[in-house]
Write a protein that holds these residues in place. Structure first.
Motif, PDB file in Angstrom:
ATOM      1  N   PHE A  84       0.895  -1.350   0.141  1.00  0.00           N
ATOM      2  CA  PHE A  84      -0.160  -0.033  -0.189  1.00  0.00           C
ATOM      3  C   PHE A  84       0.894   1.110  -0.037  1.00  0.00           C
ATOM      4  O   PHE A  84       2.152   1.231   0.458  1.00  0.00           O
ATOM      5  CB  PHE A  84      -0.973  -0.014   1.343  1.00  0.00           C
ATOM      6  CG  PHE A  84      -2.019  -1.063   1.319  1.00  0.00           C
ATOM      7  CD1 PHE A  84      -2.324  -1.818   0.036  1.00  0.00           C
ATOM      8  CD2 PHE A  84      -2.588  -1.653   2.351  1.00  0.00           C
ATOM      9  CE1 PHE A  84      -3.308  -2.764   0.158  1.00  0.00           C
ATOM     10  CE2 PHE A  84      -3.264  -2.581   2.545  1.00  0.00           C
ATOM     11  CZ  PHE A  84      -3.537  -3.103   1.298  1.00  0.00           C
ATOM     12  N   SER A  85       0.279   2.391  -0.284  1.00  0.00           N
ATOM     13  CA  SER A  85       0.810   3.468  -0.305  1.00  0.00           C
ATOM     14  C   SER A  85       1.297   4.138   1.337  1.00  0.00           C
ATOM     15  O   SER A  85       0.821   3.199   2.150  1.00  0.00           O
ATOM     16  CB  SER A  85      -0.030   4.812  -0.769  1.00  0.00           C
ATOM     17  OG  SER A  85      -0.951   4.926   0.228  1.00  0.00           O
ATOM     18  N   SER A  86       2.114   5.007   1.604  1.00  0.00           N
ATOM     19  CA  SER A  86       2.732   5.280   3.001  1.00  0.00           C
ATOM     20  C   SER A  86       1.573   5.635   3.539  1.00  0.00           C
ATOM     21  O   SER A  86       1.627   5.175   5.057  1.00  0.00           O
ATOM     22  CB  SER A  86       3.696   6.240   2.755  1.00  0.00           C
ATOM     23  OG  SER A  86       3.200   7.567   2.192  1.00  0.00           O
ATOM     24  N   ASP A  87       0.468   6.336   3.327  1.00  0.00           N
ATOM     25  CA  ASP A  87      -0.619   6.818   4.206  1.00  0.00           C
ATOM     26  C   ASP A  87      -1.314   5.658   4.544  1.00  0.00           C
ATOM     27  O   ASP A  87      -1.771   5.610   5.653  1.00  0.00           O
ATOM     28  CB  ASP A  87      -1.451   7.621   3.346  1.00  0.00           C
ATOM     29  CG  ASP A  87      -0.732   9.080   3.243  1.00  0.00           C
ATOM     30  OD1 ASP A  87       0.309   9.348   3.842  1.00  0.00           O
ATOM     31  OD2 ASP A  87      -1.198  10.092   2.338  1.00  0.00           O
ATOM     32  N   VAL A  88      -1.665   4.548   3.657  1.00  0.00           N
ATOM     33  CA  VAL A  88      -2.368   3.486   4.015  1.00  0.00           C
ATOM     34  C   VAL A  88      -1.557   2.688   4.936  1.00  0.00           C
ATOM     35  O   VAL A  88      -2.257   1.977   6.020  1.00  0.00           O
ATOM     36  CB  VAL A  88      -2.858   2.828   2.851  1.00  0.00           C
ATOM     37  CG1 VAL A  88      -3.696   1.650   3.214  1.00  0.00           C
ATOM     38  CG2 VAL A  88      -3.765   3.682   1.853  1.00  0.00           C
ATOM     39  N   GLN A  89      -0.429   2.426   4.528  1.00  0.00           N
ATOM     40  CA  GLN A  89       0.505   1.687   5.617  1.00  0.00           C
ATOM     41  C   GLN A  89       0.597   2.131   6.973  1.00  0.00           C
ATOM     42  O   GLN A  89       0.300   1.422   8.068  1.00  0.00           O
ATOM     43  CB  GLN A  89       2.086   1.627   5.154  1.00  0.00           C
ATOM     44  CG  GLN A  89       2.144   0.879   3.871  1.00  0.00           C
ATOM     45  CD  GLN A  89       3.705   0.684   3.451  1.00  0.00           C
ATOM     46  OE1 GLN A  89       4.514   0.997   4.192  1.00  0.00           O
ATOM     47  NE2 GLN A  89       3.773   0.442   2.319  1.00  0.00           N
ATOM     48  N   THR A  90       0.562   3.700   7.196  1.00  0.00           N
ATOM     49  CA  THR A  90       0.618   3.988   8.593  1.00  0.00           C
ATOM     50  C   THR A  90      -0.943   3.783   9.182  1.00  0.00           C
ATOM     51  O   THR A  90      -0.804   3.342  10.464  1.00  0.00           O
ATOM     52  CB  THR A  90       0.719   5.656   8.283  1.00  0.00           C
ATOM     53  OG1 THR A  90       2.034   5.885   7.898  1.00  0.00           O
ATOM     54  CG2 THR A  90       0.847   6.252   9.841  1.00  0.00           C
ATOM     55  N   LYS A  91      -1.774   4.020   8.503  1.00  0.00           N
ATOM     56  CA  LYS A  91      -3.102   3.626   9.399  1.00  0.00           C
ATOM     57  C   LYS A  91      -3.215   2.300   9.502  1.00  0.00           C
ATOM     58  O   LYS A  91      -3.757   1.696  10.496  1.00  0.00           O
ATOM     59  CB  LYS A  91      -4.143   4.110   8.320  1.00  0.00           C
ATOM     60  CG  LYS A  91      -5.581   3.882   8.888  1.00  0.00           C
ATOM     61  CD  LYS A  91      -5.733   4.544  10.005  1.00  0.00           C
ATOM     62  CE  LYS A  91      -7.246   4.656  10.463  1.00  0.00           C
ATOM     63  NZ  LYS A  91      -7.856   5.402  11.797  1.00  0.00           N
ATOM     64  N   PHE A  92      -2.948   1.390   8.622  1.00  0.00           N
ATOM     65  CA  PHE A  92      -2.872  -0.170   8.681  1.00  0.00           C
ATOM     66  C   PHE A  92      -2.080  -0.557  10.009  1.00  0.00           C
ATOM     67  O   PHE A  92      -2.405  -1.605  10.793  1.00  0.00           O
ATOM     68  CB  PHE A  92      -2.253  -0.786   7.429  1.00  0.00           C
ATOM     69  CG  PHE A  92      -2.333  -2.307   7.531  1.00  0.00           C
ATOM     70  CD1 PHE A  92      -3.684  -2.955   6.791  1.00  0.00           C
ATOM     71  CD2 PHE A  92      -1.321  -3.038   7.737  1.00  0.00           C
ATOM     72  CE1 PHE A  92      -3.676  -4.199   6.680  1.00  0.00           C
ATOM     73  CE2 PHE A  92      -1.458  -4.328   7.711  1.00  0.00           C
ATOM     74  CZ  PHE A  92      -2.886  -5.213   7.196  1.00  0.00           C
ATOM     75  N   GLN A  93      -0.819  -0.034  10.161  1.00  0.00           N
ATOM     76  CA  GLN A  93       0.061  -0.306  11.288  1.00  0.00           C
ATOM     77  C   GLN A  93      -0.581  -0.241  12.502  1.00  0.00           C
ATOM     78  O   GLN A  93      -0.658  -0.788  13.645  1.00  0.00           O
ATOM     79  CB  GLN A  93       1.308   0.219  10.939  1.00  0.00           C
ATOM     80  CG  GLN A  93       2.254  -0.285   9.823  1.00  0.00           C
ATOM     81  CD  GLN A  93       3.590   0.577   9.740  1.00  0.00           C
ATOM     82  OE1 GLN A  93       3.875   1.429  10.241  1.00  0.00           O
ATOM     83  NE2 GLN A  93       4.217   0.028   8.644  1.00  0.00           N
ATOM     84  N   GLN A  94      -1.347   1.231  12.608  1.00  0.00           N
ATOM     85  CA  GLN A  94      -1.801   1.501  13.771  1.00  0.00           C
ATOM     86  C   GLN A  94      -3.108   0.511  14.379  1.00  0.00           C
ATOM     87  O   GLN A  94      -3.111   0.187  15.215  1.00  0.00           O
ATOM     88  CB  GLN A  94      -2.422   2.977  13.489  1.00  0.00           C
ATOM     89  CG  GLN A  94      -1.346   4.053  13.535  1.00  0.00           C
ATOM     90  CD  GLN A  94      -2.044   5.592  13.107  1.00  0.00           C
ATOM     91  OE1 GLN A  94      -3.212   5.464  12.783  1.00  0.00           O
ATOM     92  NE2 GLN A  94      -1.058   6.432  13.181  1.00  0.00           N
ATOM     93  N   VAL A  95      -3.775   0.226  13.095  1.00  0.00           N
ATOM     94  CA  VAL A  95      -4.803  -0.682  13.561  1.00  0.00           C
ATOM     95  C   VAL A  95      -4.350  -1.694  13.916  1.00  0.00           C
ATOM     96  O   VAL A  95      -4.776  -2.574  14.980  1.00  0.00           O
ATOM     97  CB  VAL A  95      -6.044  -0.662  12.576  1.00  0.00           C
ATOM     98  CG1 VAL A  95      -7.008  -1.871  12.634  1.00  0.00           C
ATOM     99  CG2 VAL A  95      -6.433   0.626  12.141  1.00  0.00           C
ATOM    100  N   LEU A  96      -3.309  -2.499  13.233  1.00  0.00           N
ATOM    101  CA  LEU A  96      -2.849  -3.768  13.768  1.00  0.00           C
ATOM    102  C   LEU A  96      -2.196  -3.762  14.731  1.00  0.00           C
ATOM    103  O   LEU A  96      -2.222  -4.692  15.737  1.00  0.00           O
ATOM    104  CB  LEU A  96      -1.817  -4.167  12.395  1.00  0.00           C
ATOM    105  CG  LEU A  96      -1.139  -5.382  12.490  1.00  0.00           C
ATOM    106  CD1 LEU A  96      -1.041  -6.027  10.952  1.00  0.00           C
ATOM    107  CD2 LEU A  96       0.065  -5.806  13.315  1.00  0.00           C
TER     108      LEU A  96
END
Length: 347
Positions: free
Chosen positions: A66-78
């Motif tokens: 994913f793009s960096s913005d999506v990755q950041t959100k993904f990591q937070q939720v995970l």
């Protein structure tokens, strides 16, 4: 239109639709995932979502990682999902292990190979310290790590080492995990498991000799295995440790190896040596911030053990060292006390 017409009306329309999806902006993907995160209002729903991520990312219509913005959100939720998983007393150990493996797979699919590495770093740095007492997690992690690269394999080995050192319920599952990961022989458990932390010292000695033989970068693994009180171990194992320590010091002093492995081992085991030799002051293990100082050998910090009582001292060993079998058979010598300071070597 001309090109699509040549392909046929329906096949051409389908191909055009695929191209539109494939060229969708990453901003739209981020918006979609952000809305999905908002609807996942419980952990079972998040578990299903993360479990579906690898299949989702393998689709032609998705650009992964994913793009960096999506990755950041993904990591937070995970991370939040794993925080709740390992802090809850109501979630069985088997479910915690399953969720952890699901998150590793999801992170690799959505973020790339560094995704799972980042999760392993977090568990090693203590974010989910309770997980480092789960034998089941260690077993599941070993299976997951099959065919992974060397870096991931080493981090898994470190996690397993932490679990071995911290687990108090030393049952058959614990024993099997050690055998599978480090190839420790049965005799180690049979002879030492009931004597305080003796079994941990025996395992450490075994793994250290493996690292020396194979010249493997196992410093962090050894440090993870060495979190025990060496004074609460059998004297014979303490003697074996001092013998091994002297061998490594001599190896470094003779410059028999230039790969840094022996020096790194000494650095990671020095606190145990200091505990047995109370005249020494323990030092902390080096960190990456130390740079070259972390692997530079300073002889004054790593002296050889010269205490006679720390050496194997059985009567039969003494006779075997100083005399040949023929001498013993001829009754030339007896089992009388030997002068250990005698410069003559009868063998």
């Amino acid at each position: 239109m001309r090109d699509r017409y040549r392909d046929g009306l329906l096949p051409g329309a389908w191909k055009a639709a695929e191209e539109i999806v494939l060229n969708t902006s990453s901003e739209i993907n981020a918006l979609i995932l952000d809305r999905i995160f908002l609807t996942l209002d419980d952990d079972p729903a998040q578990e299903k979502f993360f479990d579906a991520i690898p299949g989702f990312c393998s689709s032609k219509s998705v650009t992964a990682p994913f793009s960096s913005d999506v990755q950041t959100k993904f990591q937070q939720v995970l991370d939040g999902f794993l925080d709740r998983t390992f802090s809850s007393d109501s979630i069985p150990e088997s479910a915690q292990s399953r969720r952890f493996i699901i998150c590793l797979n999801a992170a690799d699919a959505a973020i790339g190979p560094g995704g799972s590495s980042r999760i392993l770093d977090k568990i090693l740095n203590g974010r989910w310290s309770d997980a480092l007492q789960s034998v089941e997690l260690g077993t599941s992690l070993r299976r997951w790590g099959n065919n992974k690269d060397e870096l991931i394999g080493l981090k898994i080995r470190r996690v397993v080492a932490c679990i071995i050192a911290r687990t108090r319920g030393r049952d058959d599952r614990w024993t099997m995990l050690i055998k599978d990961e480090f190839g420790v022989p049965d005799a180690v458990f049979r002879d030492n498991v009931t004597h305080g932390d003796s079994v941990l010292l025996a395992i450490l000695i075994h793994v250290t000799r493996q690292a020396l033989r194979d010249r493997l970068p196992q410093g962090d693994v050894l440090h993870s295995l060495s979190g025990f009180d060496i004074r609460d171990t059998l004297p014979v194992l303490q003697h074996d440790f001092c013998t091994l320590w002297n061998e490594i010091v001599q190896d470094v002093g003779n410059k028999a190896a230039d790969d840094g492995t022996p020096i790194n081992i000494l650095v990671q085991l020095r606190h145990l040596y200091a505990a047995l030799h109370e005249c020494m002051t323990p030092t902390r293990a080096p960190t990456p911030a130390d740079g070259d100082r972390g692997t530079k050998f300073e002889p004054s910090l790593y002296p050889s053990c010269t205490i006679v009582s720390h050496r194997p001292d059985s009567a039969t060993d003494a006779v075997r060292i100083f005399f040949s079998a023929e001498d013993c058979q001829a009754n030339i010598v007896s089992f009388a006390p030997l002068c250990t300071s005698c410069p003559t070597n009868f063998t």
